[in-house]
Write a protein that holds these residues in place. Structure first.
Motif, PDB file in Angstrom:
ATOM      1  N   UNK A   1       0.829  -1.209   0.000  1.00 44.25           N
ATOM      2  CA  UNK A   1       0.000   0.000   0.000  1.00 44.25           C
ATOM      3  C   UNK A   1       0.865   1.261   0.000  1.00 44.25           C
ATOM      4  N   UNK A   2       2.020   1.200   0.669  1.00 42.84           N
ATOM      5  CA  UNK A   2       2.896   2.362   0.756  1.00 42.84           C
ATOM      6  C   UNK A   2       3.343   2.834  -0.624  1.00 42.84           C
ATOM      7  N   UNK A   3       3.596   1.882  -1.540  1.00 42.45           N
ATOM      8  CA  UNK A   3       4.000   2.255  -2.892  1.00 42.45           C
ATOM      9  C   UNK A   3       2.930   3.103  -3.567  1.00 42.45           C
ATOM     10  N   UNK A   4       1.675   2.742  -3.369  1.00 37.99           N
ATOM     11  CA  UNK A   4       0.589   3.484  -3.995  1.00 37.99           C
ATOM     12  C   UNK A   4       0.424   4.857  -3.353  1.00 37.99           C
ATOM     13  N   UNK A   5       0.635   4.955  -2.058  1.00 39.43           N
ATOM     14  CA  UNK A   5       0.554   6.254  -1.393  1.00 39.43           C
ATOM     15  C   UNK A   5       1.630   7.204  -1.919  1.00 39.43           C
ATOM     16  N   UNK A   6       2.825   6.663  -2.176  1.00 35.51           N
ATOM     17  CA  UNK A   6       3.883   7.490  -2.747  1.00 35.51           C
ATOM     18  C   UNK A   6       3.525   7.928  -4.161  1.00 35.51           C
ATOM     19  N   UNK A   7       2.876   7.036  -4.919  1.00 34.12           N
ATOM     20  CA  UNK A   7       2.425   7.406  -6.256  1.00 34.12           C
ATOM     21  C   UNK A   7       1.372   8.514  -6.173  1.00 34.12           C
ATOM     22  N   UNK A   8       0.422   8.370  -5.249  1.00 38.70           N
ATOM     23  CA  UNK A   8      -0.596   9.409  -5.071  1.00 38.70           C
ATOM     24  C   UNK A   8       0.054  10.741  -4.713  1.00 38.70           C
ATOM     25  N   UNK A   9       1.097  10.696  -3.890  1.00 36.97           N
ATOM     26  CA  UNK A   9       1.794  11.914  -3.482  1.00 36.97           C
ATOM     27  C   UNK A   9       2.428  12.607  -4.689  1.00 36.97           C
ATOM     28  N   UNK A  10       3.110  11.828  -5.525  1.00 34.83           N
ATOM     29  CA  UNK A  10       3.761  12.400  -6.704  1.00 34.83           C
ATOM     30  C   UNK A  10       2.735  12.980  -7.663  1.00 34.83           C
ATOM     31  N   UNK A  11       1.644  12.262  -7.868  1.00 37.35           N
ATOM     32  CA  UNK A  11       0.586  12.736  -8.764  1.00 37.35           C
ATOM     33  C   UNK A  11      -0.012  14.039  -8.238  1.00 37.35           C
ATOM     34  N   UNK A  12      -0.269  14.100  -6.940  1.00 41.59           N
ATOM     35  CA  UNK A  12      -0.851  15.297  -6.363  1.00 41.59           C
ATOM     36  C   UNK A  12       0.053  16.507  -6.472  1.00 41.59           C
ATOM     37  N   UNK A  13       1.354  16.323  -6.219  1.00 41.87           N
ATOM     38  CA  UNK A  13       2.302  17.426  -6.327  1.00 41.87           C
ATOM     39  C   UNK A  13       2.349  17.973  -7.750  1.00 41.87           C
ATOM     40  N   UNK A  14       2.421  17.075  -8.715  1.00 41.31           N
ATOM     41  CA  UNK A  14       2.510  17.511 -10.109  1.00 41.31           C
ATOM     42  C   UNK A  14       1.203  18.146 -10.581  1.00 41.31           C
ATOM     43  N   UNK A  15       0.085  17.505 -10.251  1.00 39.04           N
ATOM     44  CA  UNK A  15      -1.213  18.017 -10.692  1.00 39.04           C
ATOM     45  C   UNK A  15      -1.510  19.383 -10.086  1.00 39.04           C
ATOM     46  N   UNK A  16      -1.168  19.574  -8.813  1.00 38.48           N
ATOM     47  CA  UNK A  16      -1.392  20.869  -8.183  1.00 38.48           C
ATOM     48  C   UNK A  16      -0.562  21.963  -8.826  1.00 38.48           C
ATOM     49  N   UNK A  17       0.692  21.655  -9.139  1.00 34.96           N
ATOM     50  CA  UNK A  17       1.558  22.638  -9.781  1.00 34.96           C
ATOM     51  C   UNK A  17       1.016  23.035 -11.153  1.00 34.96           C
ATOM     52  N   UNK A  18       0.614  22.049 -11.945  1.00 35.11           N
ATOM     53  CA  UNK A  18       0.099  22.323 -13.286  1.00 35.11           C
ATOM     54  C   UNK A  18      -1.195  23.132 -13.221  1.00 35.11           C
ATOM     55  N   UNK A  19      -2.057  22.806 -12.264  1.00 34.44           N
ATOM     56  CA  UNK A  19      -3.317  23.528 -12.125  1.00 34.44           C
ATOM     57  C   UNK A  19      -3.066  25.009 -11.847  1.00 34.44           C
ATOM     58  N   UNK A  20      -2.128  25.286 -10.968  1.00 36.31           N
ATOM     59  CA  UNK A  20      -1.815  26.669 -10.668  1.00 36.31           C
ATOM     60  C   UNK A  20      -1.087  27.369 -11.791  1.00 36.31           C
ATOM     61  N   UNK A  21      -0.234  26.654 -12.511  1.00 35.10           N
ATOM     62  CA  UNK A  21       0.604  27.243 -13.550  1.00 35.10           C
ATOM     63  C   UNK A  21      -0.176  27.560 -14.825  1.00 35.10           C
ATOM     64  N   UNK A  22      -0.970  26.597 -15.281  1.00 32.70           N
ATOM     65  CA  UNK A  22      -1.605  26.719 -16.595  1.00 32.70           C
ATOM     66  C   UNK A  22      -3.116  26.881 -16.532  1.00 32.70           C
TER      67      UNK A  22
END
Length: 264
Positions: A1-22
């Motif tokens: 489960x920890x692997x998926x939580x880390x994936x969710x973390x990476x996705x959230x960081x990138x998606x939040x940045x893109x949402x604010x940027x573009x």
């Protein structure tokens, strides 16, 4: 489960940045990423796309609030436009969630893949609506917002790929269009998330940890990460060469769109 939580973390960081940027909803990244993660977790193929879309909409609530506040601090959000369009966004998004409930997972995946490729083409080729007119009256604005909310809910995004071109077509400056679009993602995301939660409530194929078509472990991690990065993206939007970044992002969307269409 920890692997998926880390994936969710990476996705959230990138998606939040893109949402604010573009001003582009993070759902374009979140949905395909969650489809892959949910499949790897062994979730029922009949509902994993619905779960990805519903969860994406729920995470956009957090992203929109954070990005909206950051843009508001720059004085860029056109609040009268936001309030005029909000009823249409909310109704359209609820109707989109209702329709999505009736579409098989393979159909939703195809719809999303085609939509993502269209967005990639729009961004790469810089298809932009030239300013032609002022904002229409309340009725027509509500109808346009309803269509945007409907489509956004079906594919799990905040609507920026449609709201920004519409606003620029109506003589709204591009920076104000991006900022206002970030705010407009909030009513779309709230209504869509509520719809996917209610309409999926009694689906017996749902995994533990979900309420309707919203999967809480992914929602919690992605939402927190998005809250952290959306203001950073909004700050960068006023300082970085966004046109170059937009083309790079378009390539990524094209890859994800092809992945959804041909590989599931």
């Amino acid at each position: 489960m920890m692997d998926y939580l880390l994936l969710y973390l990476a996705v959230g960081l990138f998606a939040g940045f893109v949402a604010g940027l573009l001003g582009v909803g993070g759902g374009l990244i979140i949905v395909p990423a969650l489809v892959l993660a949910f499949r790897a977790q062994g979730m029922d193929a009949a509902v994993l796309v619905h779960l990805a879309i519903g969860t994406s909409l729920a995470t956009i609530i957090a992203t929109s609030i954070s990005s909206m506040y950051a843009h508001h601090r720059h004085g860029a959000v056109r609040w009268p436009v936001f309030w005029r369009m909000t009823p249409g966004f909310a109704v359209g998004s609820l109707l989109g969630a209702l329709l999505a409930r009736a579409i098989p997972g393979t159909g939703l995946r195809t719809i999303f893949g085609v939509f993502e490729l269209l967005v990639a083409a729009q961004m790469a080729l810089q298809w932009r609506a030239s300013a032609k007119r002022d904002l229409p009256g309340t009725v027509n604005t509500t109808l346009v917002a309803g269509v945007i909310g409907f489509v956004s809910s079906v594919v799990g995004i905040g609507g920026g790929t449609m709201t920004v071109p519409f606003l620029t077509w109506c003589h709204v400056h591009i920076r104000q269009a991006v900022a206002t679009s970030a705010a407009c993602g909030l009513p779309i995301a709230i209504a869509g998330a509520v719809g996917f939660t209610l309409f999926g409530w009694l689906d017996g194929r749902l995994p533990a940890g979900s309420t309707g078509y919203v999967y809480w472990p992914a929602l919690a991690v992605i939402a927190v990460a998005s809250l952290v990065m959306a203001p950073v993206g909004a700050w960068a939007a006023h300082r970085l060469p966004t046109e170059i970044l937009r083309k790079v992002f378009a390539l990524l969307l094209a890859v994800l769109g092809v992945r959804m269409l041909w590989f599931g």
